[in-house]
Write an enzyme that holds these catalytic residues in place. Structure first.
Site, PDB file in Angstrom:
ATOM      1  N   LYS A   9       0.815  -1.214   0.000  1.00 58.06           N
ATOM      2  CA  LYS A   9       0.000   0.000   0.000  1.00 58.06           C
ATOM      3  C   LYS A   9       0.859   1.278   0.000  1.00 58.06           C
ATOM      4  O   LYS A   9       2.055   1.242   0.294  1.00 58.06           O
ATOM      5  CB  LYS A   9      -0.919  -0.029   1.214  1.00 58.06           C
ATOM      6  CG  LYS A   9      -2.006  -1.112   1.161  1.00 58.06           C
ATOM      7  CD  LYS A   9      -2.951  -0.897   2.341  1.00 58.06           C
ATOM      8  CE  LYS A   9      -4.080  -1.881   2.373  1.00 58.06           C
ATOM      9  NZ  LYS A   9      -5.017  -1.532   3.478  1.00 58.06           N
ATOM     10  N   TYR A  49     -12.567  -1.916  -3.626  1.00 58.25           N
ATOM     11  CA  TYR A  49     -13.076  -1.989  -2.252  1.00 58.25           C
ATOM     12  C   TYR A  49     -14.595  -1.851  -2.177  1.00 58.25           C
ATOM     13  O   TYR A  49     -15.132  -1.512  -1.114  1.00 58.25           O
ATOM     14  CB  TYR A  49     -12.407  -0.914  -1.390  1.00 58.25           C
ATOM     15  CG  TYR A  49     -10.986  -1.254  -0.961  1.00 58.25           C
ATOM     16  CD1 TYR A  49     -10.731  -2.347  -0.136  1.00 58.25           C
ATOM     17  CD2 TYR A  49      -9.917  -0.474  -1.369  1.00 58.25           C
ATOM     18  CE1 TYR A  49      -9.443  -2.655   0.273  1.00 58.25           C
ATOM     19  CE2 TYR A  49      -8.616  -0.771  -0.964  1.00 58.25           C
ATOM     20  CZ  TYR A  49      -8.395  -1.864  -0.139  1.00 58.25           C
ATOM     21  OH  TYR A  49      -7.108  -2.163   0.265  1.00 58.25           O
ATOM     22  N   ASN A 112      -2.106   0.313   6.812  1.00 57.44           N
ATOM     23  CA  ASN A 112      -1.544  -0.921   7.369  1.00 57.44           C
ATOM     24  C   ASN A 112      -0.694  -1.687   6.360  1.00 57.44           C
ATOM     25  O   ASN A 112      -0.551  -2.902   6.444  1.00 57.44           O
ATOM     26  CB  ASN A 112      -2.654  -1.788   7.976  1.00 57.44           C
ATOM     27  CG  ASN A 112      -3.732  -2.139   6.977  1.00 57.44           C
ATOM     28  OD1 ASN A 112      -3.624  -1.795   5.803  1.00 57.44           O
ATOM     29  ND2 ASN A 112      -4.757  -2.838   7.421  1.00 57.44           N
ATOM     30  N   HIS A 115      -2.290  -5.320   1.579  1.00 61.40           N
ATOM     31  CA  HIS A 115      -3.590  -5.962   1.408  1.00 61.40           C
ATOM     32  C   HIS A 115      -3.338  -7.396   0.971  1.00 61.40           C
ATOM     33  O   HIS A 115      -2.393  -7.653   0.227  1.00 61.40           O
ATOM     34  CB  HIS A 115      -4.416  -5.264   0.313  1.00 61.40           C
ATOM     35  CG  HIS A 115      -5.538  -6.135  -0.187  1.00 61.40           C
ATOM     36  ND1 HIS A 115      -6.742  -6.208   0.450  1.00 61.40           N
ATOM     37  CD2 HIS A 115      -5.590  -7.027  -1.209  1.00 61.40           C
ATOM     38  CE1 HIS A 115      -7.511  -7.097  -0.187  1.00 61.40           C
ATOM     39  NE2 HIS A 115      -6.834  -7.597  -1.196  1.00 61.40           N
ATOM     40  N   GLU A 126      -9.724 -10.629  -7.522  1.00 56.59           N
ATOM     41  CA  GLU A 126      -8.773  -9.521  -7.350  1.00 56.59           C
ATOM     42  C   GLU A 126      -7.618  -9.623  -8.338  1.00 56.59           C
ATOM     43  O   GLU A 126      -7.145  -8.608  -8.855  1.00 56.59           O
ATOM     44  CB  GLU A 126      -8.283  -9.481  -5.894  1.00 56.59           C
ATOM     45  CG  GLU A 126      -9.410  -9.072  -4.938  1.00 56.59           C
ATOM     46  CD  GLU A 126      -9.031  -9.133  -3.468  1.00 56.59           C
ATOM     47  OE1 GLU A 126      -9.891  -8.792  -2.633  1.00 56.59           O
ATOM     48  OE2 GLU A 126      -7.886  -9.514  -3.141  1.00 56.59           O
TER      49      GLU A 126
END
Ligand code: ATP
Ligand code: MG
Length: 137
Positions: A9, A49, A112, A115, A126
């Protein structure tokens, strides 16, 4: 042999952690069979998302994901989906186990660092969202 989808990320890419995070995957026996650095569009982030669109953090999540580039990748290995989730650690770094990516690198529950797909169906979806079959090598 299983495949899963992973994102390094923006918070991690900005802090030059691509190599350290890839090393964790490779040392655990997960091999990147496709990987590219992209700057996600708002439409891509909202689509990716979409399952979270009613959650209170959706807007913040989208803004964070489009703030700067990410690395999207397909990881292959035995039990890749679960193994990846283990290496990532809990969503909230405060709850993440020692040695996990989120324990070492995540800034917060939102930022965080990684993913990872949570099941075979989402992994397949995905991967297709970001890669064509000829990119998987
Ligand atoms: P991911 O799906 O990104 O691998 P996850 O499955 O551990 O992570 P989800 O519950 O699917 O977590 O949430 C997706 C992402 O939304 C999280 O990785 C995090 O960036 C963000 N997020 C989740 N919960 C919160 C929260 N309470 N506040 C802010 N952001 C959150
Ligand atoms: Mg999730």
């Amino acid at each position: 042999i299983e495949r899963t989808f992973s994102i390094i990320k923006p918070d991690a890419v900005r802090r030059n952690l691509i190599g350290k995070i890839l090393t964790k995957f490779e040392e655990a026996g997960l091999t990147p069979i496709a990987l590219k650095k992209i700057h996600m569009t708002r439409a891509q982030a909202e689509g990716f998302y979409a399952v979270h669109k009613e959650r209170p953090f959706f807007g913040e999540l989208v803004e964070q994901m489009i703030a700067s580039p990410v690395v999207v990748q397909v990881l292959e290995g035995e039990g890749a989906i679960l193994k990846n989730r283990e290496i990532m650690g809990a969503t909230n770094p405060a709850n993440a186990a020692e040695g996990t990516i989120r324990k070492e690198f995540a800034l917060s529950v939102g930022e965080n660092s990684v993913h990872g797909s949570d099941a075979p169906e989402t992994a397949a979806e995905e991967i297709k969202f970001f890669f064509s079959d000829d990119e998987l090598v």
